[in-house]
Design a protein around this motif. Structure first.
Motif, short mmCIF file in Angstrom:
data_model
loop_
_atom_site.label_atom_id
_atom_site.label_comp_id
_atom_site.label_asym_id
_atom_site.label_seq_id
_atom_site.Cartn_x
_atom_site.Cartn_y
_atom_site.Cartn_z
N ILE A 7 8.89 9.93 -3.94
CA ILE A 7 9.56 10.80 -2.97
C ILE A 7 10.01 12.05 -3.71
O ILE A 7 10.84 11.98 -4.61
N ILE A 17 5.29 12.84 4.26
CA ILE A 17 4.83 11.97 3.18
C ILE A 17 3.60 12.63 2.61
O ILE A 17 2.67 12.96 3.35
N PHE A 74 8.10 5.71 -1.99
CA PHE A 74 7.58 5.13 -0.77
C PHE A 74 6.62 4.02 -1.17
O PHE A 74 5.87 4.17 -2.14
N ILE A 85 5.85 1.39 5.95
CA ILE A 85 6.41 2.26 4.93
C ILE A 85 7.80 1.74 4.59
O ILE A 85 8.68 1.65 5.45
N ALA A 87 10.95 1.87 1.38
CA ALA A 87 11.44 2.71 0.29
C ALA A 87 12.02 1.83 -0.79
O ALA A 87 12.56 0.76 -0.53
#
Length: 88
Positions: A7, A17, A74, A85, A87
C-alpha cells in the motif's frame, strides 16, 4: 492463488489498488483478463469494478482504503465468485 501488494501513498490518496509491471502476468492470470471483477472487501462485495490493465489499477474508493489505517500490504486472494482483498 494469493498476491501481496504494497500500500503506497498514491493508493491512499486516490483510493486505488495498483500493481507493478513485474506482477502484471500474475494479476492478469488471476483476473482472467476480465474487464470487470467482483471484489470482496471487508463484509461487502462490490460488483463489476473496472480493471485498468493499461494503468495497472482498480478503483476501490478513498474512504475504503483510508479505513485500513496504517496497514502496509494488500493481500489479493482469488475465490470462486470474487477477489478477496485483505490488509496486513
Amino acid at each position: 492463488m494469493e498476491i501481496i501488494l504494497e500500500i503506497k501513498k498514491r493508493n491512499r490518496d486516490f483510493g486505488i489498488i495498483t500493481w507493478p509491471y513485474s506482477l502484471d502476468f500474475e494479476i492478469k492470470t488471476m483476473f482472467e483478463l476480465k474487464d470487470t471483477i467482483n471484489i470482496e472487501f471487508g463484509d461487502k462485495v462490490f460488483k463489476s469494478r473496472k480493471v485498468s490493465y493499461k494503468y495497472r489499477r482498480i478503483s476501490l474508493g478513498k474512504k475504503r482504503i483510508e479505513s485500513l489505517g496504517k496497514k502496509k500490504n494488500f493481500i489479493l486472494i482469488k475465490s470462486k465468485d470474487a477477489i478477496q482483498i485483505n490488509a496486513k
